[in-house]
Design a protein around this motif. Structure first.
Motif, PDB file in Angstrom:
ATOM      1  N   LEU A 163     -23.576  41.899   8.026  1.00 42.71           N
ATOM      2  CA  LEU A 163     -25.008  42.178   8.167  1.00 42.71           C
ATOM      3  C   LEU A 163     -25.373  42.627   9.573  1.00 42.71           C
ATOM      4  O   LEU A 163     -26.232  43.492   9.751  1.00 42.71           O
ATOM      5  N   GLY A 164     -24.754  42.016  10.582  1.00 41.38           N
ATOM      6  CA  GLY A 164     -25.088  42.331  11.968  1.00 41.38           C
ATOM      7  C   GLY A 164     -24.429  43.600  12.461  1.00 41.38           C
ATOM      8  O   GLY A 164     -23.363  43.992  11.967  1.00 41.38           O
ATOM      9  N   PRO A 165     -25.016  44.274  13.451  1.00 38.86           N
ATOM     10  CA  PRO A 165     -24.479  45.552  13.937  1.00 38.86           C
ATOM     11  C   PRO A 165     -23.018  45.502  14.359  1.00 38.86           C
ATOM     12  O   PRO A 165     -22.232  46.394  14.014  1.00 38.86           O
ATOM     13  N   ARG A 166     -22.608  44.470  15.106  1.00 39.07           N
ATOM     14  CA  ARG A 166     -21.219  44.423  15.563  1.00 39.07           C
ATOM     15  C   ARG A 166     -20.250  44.243  14.401  1.00 39.07           C
ATOM     16  O   ARG A 166     -19.180  44.859  14.370  1.00 39.07           O
ATOM     17  N   ASN A 167     -20.625  43.411  13.457  1.00 39.80           N
ATOM     18  CA  ASN A 167     -19.756  43.191  12.305  1.00 39.80           C
ATOM     19  C   ASN A 167     -19.734  44.422  11.394  1.00 39.80           C
ATOM     20  O   ASN A 167     -18.703  44.741  10.786  1.00 39.80           O
ATOM     21  N   LEU A 168     -20.849  45.126  11.302  1.00 40.02           N
ATOM     22  CA  LEU A 168     -20.881  46.369  10.540  1.00 40.02           C
ATOM     23  C   LEU A 168     -19.963  47.414  11.171  1.00 40.02           C
ATOM     24  O   LEU A 168     -19.239  48.131  10.470  1.00 40.02           O
ATOM     25  N   GLU A 169     -19.990  47.497  12.492  1.00 36.47           N
ATOM     26  CA  GLU A 169     -19.110  48.452  13.167  1.00 36.47           C
ATOM     27  C   GLU A 169     -17.648  48.079  12.967  1.00 36.47           C
ATOM     28  O   GLU A 169     -16.787  48.951  12.751  1.00 36.47           O
ATOM     29  N   LEU A 170     -17.344  46.787  13.020  1.00 37.80           N
ATOM     30  CA  LEU A 170     -15.984  46.327  12.744  1.00 37.80           C
ATOM     31  C   LEU A 170     -15.565  46.708  11.326  1.00 37.80           C
ATOM     32  O   LEU A 170     -14.430  47.160  11.089  1.00 37.80           O
ATOM     33  N   ASP A 193     -25.501  53.414   9.473  1.00 41.11           N
ATOM     34  CA  ASP A 193     -25.291  54.071  10.771  1.00 41.11           C
ATOM     35  C   ASP A 193     -24.270  53.295  11.599  1.00 41.11           C
ATOM     36  O   ASP A 193     -23.428  53.898  12.282  1.00 41.11           O
ATOM     37  N   HIS A 194     -24.340  51.975  11.540  1.00 35.87           N
ATOM     38  CA  HIS A 194     -23.383  51.158  12.293  1.00 35.87           C
ATOM     39  C   HIS A 194     -21.979  51.246  11.672  1.00 35.87           C
ATOM     40  O   HIS A 194     -20.981  51.316  12.393  1.00 35.87           O
ATOM     41  N   ILE A 195     -21.907  51.235  10.347  1.00 35.96           N
ATOM     42  CA  ILE A 195     -20.592  51.362   9.700  1.00 35.96           C
ATOM     43  C   ILE A 195     -19.981  52.715  10.028  1.00 35.96           C
ATOM     44  O   ILE A 195     -18.786  52.821  10.336  1.00 35.96           O
ATOM     45  N   ALA A 196     -20.801  53.772   9.989  1.00 36.30           N
ATOM     46  CA  ALA A 196     -20.302  55.111  10.297  1.00 36.30           C
ATOM     47  C   ALA A 196     -19.813  55.202  11.740  1.00 36.30           C
ATOM     48  O   ALA A 196     -18.785  55.839  12.017  1.00 36.30           O
ATOM     49  N   ALA A 197     -20.525  54.555  12.658  1.00 33.29           N
ATOM     50  CA  ALA A 197     -20.093  54.565  14.057  1.00 33.29           C
ATOM     51  C   ALA A 197     -18.750  53.858  14.210  1.00 33.29           C
ATOM     52  O   ALA A 197     -17.859  54.332  14.935  1.00 33.29           O
ATOM     53  N   GLY A 198     -18.582  52.730  13.526  1.00 35.30           N
ATOM     54  CA  GLY A 198     -17.302  52.043  13.581  1.00 35.30           C
ATOM     55  C   GLY A 198     -16.192  52.846  12.954  1.00 35.30           C
ATOM     56  O   GLY A 198     -15.056  52.876  13.469  1.00 35.30           O
ATOM     57  N   ALA A 199     -16.498  53.521  11.850  1.00 32.57           N
ATOM     58  CA  ALA A 199     -15.487  54.357  11.203  1.00 32.57           C
ATOM     59  C   ALA A 199     -15.049  55.485  12.131  1.00 32.57           C
ATOM     60  O   ALA A 199     -13.854  55.778  12.256  1.00 32.57           O
ATOM     61  N   ALA A 200     -16.017  56.112  12.812  1.00 29.21           N
ATOM     62  CA  ALA A 200     -15.675  57.196  13.741  1.00 29.21           C
ATOM     63  C   ALA A 200     -14.797  56.686  14.875  1.00 29.21           C
ATOM     64  O   ALA A 200     -13.842  57.356  15.297  1.00 29.21           O
ATOM     65  N   ALA A 201     -15.097  55.482  15.366  1.00 28.76           N
ATOM     66  CA  ALA A 201     -14.272  54.902  16.428  1.00 28.76           C
ATOM     67  C   ALA A 201     -12.856  54.635  15.951  1.00 28.76           C
ATOM     68  O   ALA A 201     -11.905  54.658  16.743  1.00 28.76           O
ATOM     69  N   GLY A 202     -12.709  54.375  14.654  1.00 31.48           N
ATOM     70  CA  GLY A 202     -11.388  54.132  14.086  1.00 31.48           C
ATOM     71  C   GLY A 202     -10.703  55.393  13.591  1.00 31.48           C
ATOM     72  O   GLY A 202      -9.654  55.306  12.927  1.00 31.48           O
ATOM     73  N   GLY A 203     -11.295  56.549  13.850  1.00 31.75           N
ATOM     74  CA  GLY A 203     -10.674  57.810  13.460  1.00 31.75           C
ATOM     75  C   GLY A 203     -10.812  58.147  11.997  1.00 31.75           C
ATOM     76  O   GLY A 203      -9.977  58.836  11.412  1.00 31.75           O
ATOM     77  N   ARG A 204     -11.908  57.663  11.363  1.00 30.21           N
ATOM     78  CA  ARG A 204     -12.120  57.986   9.958  1.00 30.21           C
ATOM     79  C   ARG A 204     -13.607  58.141   9.714  1.00 30.21           C
ATOM     80  O   ARG A 204     -14.390  58.244  10.666  1.00 30.21           O
ATOM     81  N   SER A 205     -14.022  58.172   8.426  1.00 32.70           N
ATOM     82  CA  SER A 205     -15.430  58.414   8.111  1.00 32.70           C
ATOM     83  C   SER A 205     -15.934  57.384   7.112  1.00 32.70           C
ATOM     84  O   SER A 205     -15.155  56.614   6.536  1.00 32.70           O
ATOM     85  N   LEU A 206     -17.245  57.424   6.889  1.00 35.98           N
ATOM     86  CA  LEU A 206     -17.873  56.511   5.939  1.00 35.98           C
ATOM     87  C   LEU A 206     -17.275  56.673   4.548  1.00 35.98           C
ATOM     88  O   LEU A 206     -17.189  55.711   3.773  1.00 35.98           O
ATOM     89  N   ALA A 207     -16.839  57.885   4.218  1.00 35.70           N
ATOM     90  CA  ALA A 207     -16.284  58.160   2.889  1.00 35.70           C
ATOM     91  C   ALA A 207     -14.982  57.406   2.636  1.00 35.70           C
ATOM     92  O   ALA A 207     -14.526  57.325   1.490  1.00 35.70           O
ATOM     93  N   ASP A 208     -14.374  56.849   3.676  1.00 37.38           N
ATOM     94  CA  ASP A 208     -13.126  56.109   3.512  1.00 37.38           C
ATOM     95  C   ASP A 208     -13.356  54.675   3.039  1.00 37.38           C
ATOM     96  O   ASP A 208     -12.382  53.955   2.784  1.00 37.38           O
ATOM     97  N   LEU A 209     -14.613  54.251   2.933  1.00 39.32           N
ATOM     98  CA  LEU A 209     -14.919  52.885   2.517  1.00 39.32           C
ATOM     99  C   LEU A 209     -15.607  52.871   1.162  1.00 39.32           C
ATOM    100  O   LEU A 209     -16.377  53.772   0.829  1.00 39.32           O
TER     101      LEU A 209
END
Length: 347
Positions: A163-170, A193-209
């Protein structure tokens, strides 16, 4: 979109219902864990009574088991279920972790990251050596040995309830899926938006989840009654699922524009005025976080989830067994219709 179900499985009849839901086309079943029944035992029971439906823990609590024990259970489930297990993880909260499990609620995001790392290390068949902040394996300055699992390597899809931004990014960075609550599709950006930012940091995209949202489903002509009833049910979540200072659900609702409402509800609840607290929850929350109404209304809400990018709905069904099955069948038909519309849309 896929349609899964939420299920409490405590009797053979409950397992029979899941098997019938599988026959209707439900793609996954998610079994909860709080401070009563655990999630993994019922899922093992379901593994023997179903054939195709995915078996998800929704959710097991990070810290309630060691990461290695969690990996052992997940790999055992994969072996018993022909690789149908989905490991849903969540941090729970300090009231449960410290009051029930006797585990300090420290660094929950770090603990989640390290748990994912360790489960994947074990599942790959690697020797378990880990130098983390929360977990150090083997323990330093002791007789422990770096061991390798006795089971064959396997894939363990991991979903994180965040639920929280940091955990969403993770979640975006590391997980195979997201389990989202307190989600209003019109305000999807507060989460995605937070999940997408974390995905980008991990070298992937929202579509991978796989983006999975639990929703109560009621096909009814009395929308106001159903919405008000579900809104009132949020009073416990807002008032009791956390402390005055720390309630992850309230923070999520606040990011979606309901801050004044949840603060008022929480104040009333903590003052012991629980009926007033329930009445104060906006009916909009009951309606927009669920699928309530006649088929045309439910279908319109399904379009909102689809357009937000949600890929799986976890249906929470009420009523007797046949009513739940009938509702599920209607929902699957409506989702299929909505998907066909999207496929036919040239945009």
């Amino acid at each position: 979109m896929h349609v899964g179900i939420a299920a409490v499985v405590s009797t053979p009849d409950d397992a029979a219902f899941v098997a019938e839901a599988e026959g209707l086309g439900a793609t996954s079943v998610w079994v909860p864990e709080a401070w009563g029944q655990d999630a993994l035992t019922p899922l093992a029971y379901l593994a023997a009574r179903t054939t195709t439906i995915k078996l998800g823990s929704g959710i097991v609590q990070v810290g309630a088991r060691t990461p290695a024990m969690l990996a052992m259970s997940a790999m055992s489930m994969q072996s018993l279920s022909n690789d149908r297990f989905l490991l849903g993880l969540g941090t729970s909260g300090p009231q449960v972790m410290e009051g029930w499990h006797g585990v300090r609620f420290r660094a929950p995001v770090t603990a989640t990251r390290e748990t994912i790392d360790i489960v994947r290390t074990v599942a790959r068949g690697d020797r378990l050596e880990y130098a983390g902040t929360v977990y150090q394996l083997p323990l330093p300055d002791g007789p422990g040995r770096a061991l390798r699992s006795m089971m064959p390597p396997t894939e363990v899809p991991i979903y994180v309830a965040a639920l929280g931004p940091r955990n969403l990014e993770l979640t975006g960075e590391l997980a195979d899926g997201w389990i989202g609550n307190a989600f209003v599709p019109e305000h999807a950006g507060a989460f995605l938006d937070h999940i997408a930012a974390g995905a980008a940091a991990g070298g992937r995209s929202l579509a991978d989840l796989d983006l999975l949202i639990p929703v109560a489903v009621e096909i009814t002509d009395d929308v106001d009654e159903a919405a008000k009833r579900h809104a009132r049910g949020y009073a416990f979540t807002i008032g009791a699922m956390g402390s005055k200072a720390t309630n992850f659900y309230n923070a999520a609702f606040t990011r979606q524009g309901f801050g004044d409402d949840v603060n008022a509800v929480q104040d009333l609840w903590l003052a012991g005025r629980r009926d007033e607290a329930a009445d104060r929850v906006p009916i909009e929350l009951g309606f927009k976080t669920n699928l309530l109404g006649p088929p045309t209304t439910v279908k319109e809400r399904l379009r909102q989830y689809r357009d937000a990018g949600i890929t799986t709905l976890q249906a929470k069904l009420v009523g007797d067994r046949q009513h739940r099955l009938d509702t599920l069948a209607q929902l699957i038909d409506l989702v299929d219709e909505t998907d066909r519309e999207a496929d036919a849309d040239p945009k």
